[in-house]
Design a protein around this motif. Structure first.
Motif, PDB file in Angstrom:
ATOM      1  N   PRO A  23       0.840  -1.193   0.000  1.00  0.00           N
ATOM      2  CA  PRO A  23       0.000   0.000   0.000  1.00  0.00           C
ATOM      3  C   PRO A  23       0.875   1.244   0.000  1.00  0.00           C
ATOM      4  O   PRO A  23       1.853   1.323   0.749  1.00  0.00           O
ATOM      5  CB  PRO A  23      -0.798  -0.126   1.298  1.00  0.00           C
ATOM      6  CG  PRO A  23      -0.036  -1.062   2.155  1.00  0.00           C
ATOM      7  CD  PRO A  23       0.760  -1.946   1.249  1.00  0.00           C
ATOM      8  N   ALA A  44       0.322   5.344   0.110  1.00  0.00           N
ATOM      9  CA  ALA A  44      -0.493   6.568   0.128  1.00  0.00           C
ATOM     10  C   ALA A  44       0.105   7.556  -0.857  1.00  0.00           C
ATOM     11  O   ALA A  44       1.323   7.643  -1.022  1.00  0.00           O
ATOM     12  CB  ALA A  44      -0.487   7.157   1.533  1.00  0.00           C
ATOM     13  N   ASN A  86      -5.390   0.207   3.231  1.00  0.00           N
ATOM     14  CA  ASN A  86      -4.424   0.494   4.303  1.00  0.00           C
ATOM     15  C   ASN A  86      -4.716   1.844   4.924  1.00  0.00           C
ATOM     16  O   ASN A  86      -4.984   2.812   4.220  1.00  0.00           O
ATOM     17  CB  ASN A  86      -3.009   0.484   3.693  1.00  0.00           C
ATOM     18  CG  ASN A  86      -1.939   0.970   4.656  1.00  0.00           C
ATOM     19  OD1 ASN A  86      -1.658   2.164   4.734  1.00  0.00           O
ATOM     20  ND2 ASN A  86      -1.348   0.049   5.396  1.00  0.00           N
ATOM     21  N   TRP A 145      -3.492   4.583   8.313  1.00  0.00           N
ATOM     22  CA  TRP A 145      -2.511   4.926   9.348  1.00  0.00           C
ATOM     23  C   TRP A 145      -3.241   5.139  10.660  1.00  0.00           C
ATOM     24  O   TRP A 145      -4.162   5.961  10.740  1.00  0.00           O
ATOM     25  CB  TRP A 145      -1.816   6.249   9.014  1.00  0.00           C
ATOM     26  CG  TRP A 145      -0.873   6.215   7.873  1.00  0.00           C
ATOM     27  CD1 TRP A 145      -0.946   5.415   6.772  1.00  0.00           C
ATOM     28  CD2 TRP A 145       0.267   7.062   7.713  1.00  0.00           C
ATOM     29  NE1 TRP A 145       0.090   5.720   5.939  1.00  0.00           N
ATOM     30  CE2 TRP A 145       0.853   6.719   6.485  1.00  0.00           C
ATOM     31  CE3 TRP A 145       0.838   8.066   8.488  1.00  0.00           C
ATOM     32  CZ2 TRP A 145       1.987   7.339   5.998  1.00  0.00           C
ATOM     33  CZ3 TRP A 145       1.970   8.691   8.007  1.00  0.00           C
ATOM     34  CH2 TRP A 145       2.547   8.328   6.781  1.00  0.00           C
ATOM     35  N   ILE A 197      -0.713   0.727   9.793  1.00  0.00           N
ATOM     36  CA  ILE A 197       0.684   1.100  10.013  1.00  0.00           C
ATOM     37  C   ILE A 197       0.700   2.178  11.089  1.00  0.00           C
ATOM     38  O   ILE A 197      -0.315   2.831  11.316  1.00  0.00           O
ATOM     39  CB  ILE A 197       1.319   1.575   8.676  1.00  0.00           C
ATOM     40  CG1 ILE A 197       2.824   1.802   8.812  1.00  0.00           C
ATOM     41  CG2 ILE A 197       0.623   2.805   8.122  1.00  0.00           C
ATOM     42  CD1 ILE A 197       3.546   1.901   7.474  1.00  0.00           C
ATOM     43  N   GLY A 257      11.029   1.629   1.260  1.00  0.00           N
ATOM     44  CA  GLY A 257      10.746   2.997   0.853  1.00  0.00           C
ATOM     45  C   GLY A 257       9.516   3.513   1.572  1.00  0.00           C
ATOM     46  O   GLY A 257       8.671   2.752   2.025  1.00  0.00           O
ATOM     47  N   GLY A 311      12.875  -3.684   0.446  1.00  0.00           N
ATOM     48  CA  GLY A 311      14.012  -4.104  -0.374  1.00  0.00           C
ATOM     49  C   GLY A 311      13.737  -5.268  -1.300  1.00  0.00           C
ATOM     50  O   GLY A 311      14.666  -5.801  -1.901  1.00  0.00           O
ATOM     51  N   GLY A 356       6.884  -2.456  -2.888  1.00  0.00           N
ATOM     52  CA  GLY A 356       6.475  -1.068  -3.027  1.00  0.00           C
ATOM     53  C   GLY A 356       7.259  -0.341  -4.103  1.00  0.00           C
ATOM     54  O   GLY A 356       6.826  -0.211  -5.244  1.00  0.00           O
ATOM     55  N   SER A 357       8.473   0.115  -3.743  1.00  0.00           N
ATOM     56  CA  SER A 357       9.242   0.972  -4.645  1.00  0.00           C
ATOM     57  C   SER A 357       9.406   0.372  -6.034  1.00  0.00           C
ATOM     58  O   SER A 357       9.320   1.087  -7.036  1.00  0.00           O
ATOM     59  CB  SER A 357      10.636   1.220  -4.049  1.00  0.00           C
ATOM     60  OG  SER A 357      10.538   1.787  -2.782  1.00  0.00           O
TER      61      SER A 357
HETATM   62  C1  FMN Z   1       5.515   6.016  -2.139  1.00  0.00           C
HETATM   63  C2  FMN Z   1       5.301   5.138  -0.954  1.00  0.00           C
HETATM   64  C3  FMN Z   1       4.186   5.345  -0.146  1.00  0.00           C
HETATM   65  C4  FMN Z   1       3.953   4.494   0.944  1.00  0.00           C
HETATM   66  N1  FMN Z   1       2.823   4.668   1.699  1.00  0.00           N
HETATM   67  C5  FMN Z   1       2.497   3.752   2.647  1.00  0.00           C
HETATM   68  C6  FMN Z   1       1.233   3.800   3.314  1.00  0.00           C
HETATM   69  O1  FMN Z   1       0.412   4.668   3.071  1.00  0.00           O
HETATM   70  N2  FMN Z   1       0.960   2.825   4.214  1.00  0.00           N
HETATM   71  C7  FMN Z   1       1.838   1.805   4.490  1.00  0.00           C
HETATM   72  O2  FMN Z   1       1.531   0.934   5.291  1.00  0.00           O
HETATM   73  N3  FMN Z   1       3.049   1.759   3.895  1.00  0.00           N
HETATM   74  C8  FMN Z   1       3.372   2.695   2.966  1.00  0.00           C
HETATM   75  N4  FMN Z   1       4.572   2.593   2.315  1.00  0.00           N
HETATM   76  C9  FMN Z   1       5.488   1.479   2.653  1.00  0.00           C
HETATM   77  C10 FMN Z   1       5.148   0.279   1.795  1.00  0.00           C
HETATM   78  O3  FMN Z   1       3.874  -0.228   2.091  1.00  0.00           O
HETATM   79  C11 FMN Z   1       6.184  -0.853   1.967  1.00  0.00           C
HETATM   80  O4  FMN Z   1       6.406  -1.126   3.325  1.00  0.00           O
HETATM   81  C12 FMN Z   1       7.508  -0.508   1.306  1.00  0.00           C
HETATM   82  O5  FMN Z   1       7.302   0.097   0.058  1.00  0.00           O
HETATM   83  C13 FMN Z   1       8.312  -1.780   1.114  1.00  0.00           C
HETATM   84  O6  FMN Z   1       9.632  -1.513   0.779  1.00  0.00           O
HETATM   85  P1  FMN Z   1      10.153  -1.313  -0.736  1.00  0.00           P
HETATM   86  O7  FMN Z   1       9.719   0.082  -1.088  1.00  0.00           O
HETATM   87  O8  FMN Z   1      11.606  -1.472  -0.618  1.00  0.00           O
HETATM   88  O9  FMN Z   1       9.457  -2.342  -1.587  1.00  0.00           O
HETATM   89  C14 FMN Z   1       4.850   3.452   1.232  1.00  0.00           C
HETATM   90  C15 FMN Z   1       5.971   3.259   0.422  1.00  0.00           C
HETATM   91  C16 FMN Z   1       6.205   4.078  -0.661  1.00  0.00           C
HETATM   92  C17 FMN Z   1       7.407   3.816  -1.520  1.00  0.00           C
END
Ligand code: FMN
Length: 364
Positions: free
Chosen positions: A25, A27, A77, A79, A136, A184, A222, A243-244
């Motif tokens: 997820p 945001a 998701n 917060w 989260i 990220g 990661g 995510g990223s």
């Molecule tokens: C642009 C962005 C926005 C995010 N927003 C949320 C969010 O709203 N809620 C949440 O639980 N995690 C959020 N995350 C964290 C991701 O859910 C996830 O934990 C993370 O992207 C995983 O790591 P990675 O980016 O290395 O794949 C966000 C991550 C990114 C990159």
């Protein structure tokens, strides 16, 4: 078949997925095409609803179901709100003056902006009946957890430490999203003040959480290719959340300068920073992020005050696609990914993952 693969297959089947690959997820990135593509590939579509008003949550889910199918599995998701921030007008004026060197003048009252009401968002989520609500930054209270259970919605709680994972299970969470410090975006630490000091990498966090809790664990942070996904499953995860790396798919719809920078970001090119929202999160080490970390820069204001103060800068940067001042969140592994359009990429990742873990060959 390896134990890791059979655990992942069982979890995916229980969630009505074809692959144990979940969209994280995010945001601010409520991309319908991205979520739909992940769903079509058999992964779990997700949407970070933090910034959406309650009515917009229902609208998004309706549009998603029109595209992906009425019974497509879906994770929403939210917060869990932090305690109200301590306000300090003098300090906020210093932050605003600093930000005026990086973007437009910060209008009076910018720091007062609040995210939508959590209780009303939760009502909207329950009405929308996703398969999963993930949280989260904290935990649901017992009444909220009960309402979810009665609505048939699973509750997945994000944890950044073993203690948080244990607390989440005690509060009734059905699964834990173990978020490593590589991730990220914002760190999900329950206590904002401990988010940096307790930054644990996924390699240490994941097996410790998997050993500590009796519920499925989903790995985040990661993961960007079949190797990292397979490693997470071997370390005890039942599925992985990406995510990223998904931001690099054409469907993500993020700013072009941000997307281009993700393709070449080395692990050391990101920073944990409070400079965008006041809460620690991992972003590209842009000019603004580095300037905000200099000794002469004012400490960012607390969340969500800092988010309001930086809004004019972020908006101006989006208008001209200026990486230096964009809120360019990024995990440490993002450049490992070789993303194509999302459905094709998730599909091939699923096949490579099976092959690495001793299932079918990638060509099967
Ligand atoms: C642009 C962005 C926005 C995010 N927003 C949320 C969010 O709203 N809620 C949440 O639980 N995690 C959020 N995350 C964290 C991701 O859910 C996830 O934990 C993370 O992207 C995983 O790591 P990675 O980016 O290395 O794949 C966000 C991550 C990114 C990159």
């Amino acid at each position: 078949m390896s134990a890791a693969l059979s655990r992942a297959r069982a979890f995916a089947a229980a969630q009505r997925l074809r692959v144990p690959l979940l969209q994280a997820p995010m945001a601010g990135v409520p991309s319908l095409p991205l979520a739909t593509a992940v769903a079509r590939a058999g992964g779990l579509a997700s949407m970070g609803a933090l910034l959406l008003a309650p009515a917009a949550i229902g609208d998004w889910v309706a549009r998603f179901r029109a595209e992906a199918g009425a019974d497509a599995p879906l994770q929403l998701n939210l917060w869990v709100p932090d305690p109200p921030p301590r306000r300090d007008a003098t300090h906020e004026a210093r932050v605003a003056a600093f930000l005026a060197h990086h973007g437009p003048a910060v209008p009076p009252g910018a720091g007062d902006a609040l995210p939508p009401d959590f209780g009303a968002q939760l009502d909207a989520v329950i009405a929308a009946r996703p398969t999963v609500l993930s949280t989260i930054m904290g935990l649901l209270d017992p009444a909220q957890a009960t309402r979810l259970r009665e609505a048939g919605i699973a509750w997945w709680a994000t944890a950044t430490t073993v203690a948080e994972a244990r607390a989440a299970v005690a509060a009734g969470a059905d699964a834990i999203v173990a978020q490593g410090s590589e991730a990220g975006g914002h760190r999900g630490a329950f206590d904002a003040g401990r988010a940096r000091d307790e930054a644990v990498g996924l390699f240490a966090l994941l097996p410790a959480v998997a050993d500590a809790v009796p519920v499925p664990v989903i790995a985040a942070g990661g993961i960007a290719d079949a190797r990292t996904a397979a490693a997470a499953l071997l370390l005890g995860a039942s599925a992985v959340q990406i995510g990223s790396a998904l931001l690099r798919c054409p469907e993500a719809g993020i700013a072009p300068a941000w997307q281009a920078a993700l393709a070449t970001a080395a692990p050391e090119d990101t920073r944990l920073t409070r400079a965008f929202s006041g809460r620690w999160g991992r972003a590209l080490a842009t000019a603004y992020v580095q300037a905000a970390a200099m000794p002469d820069a004012p400490e960012p204001a607390p969340y969500p005050v800092q988010r309001g103060l930086t809004a004019p800068m972020r908006k101006a940067a989006e208008a001209i696609d200026d990486l230096a001042h964009l809120q360019a969140w990024s995990g440490q592994g993002v450049a490992l990914a070789r993303p194509a359009p999302a459905a094709a990429w998730i599909g091939s990742l699923g096949r490579e993952l099976e092959a690495l873990l001793g299932g079918l060959s990638p060509s099967a």
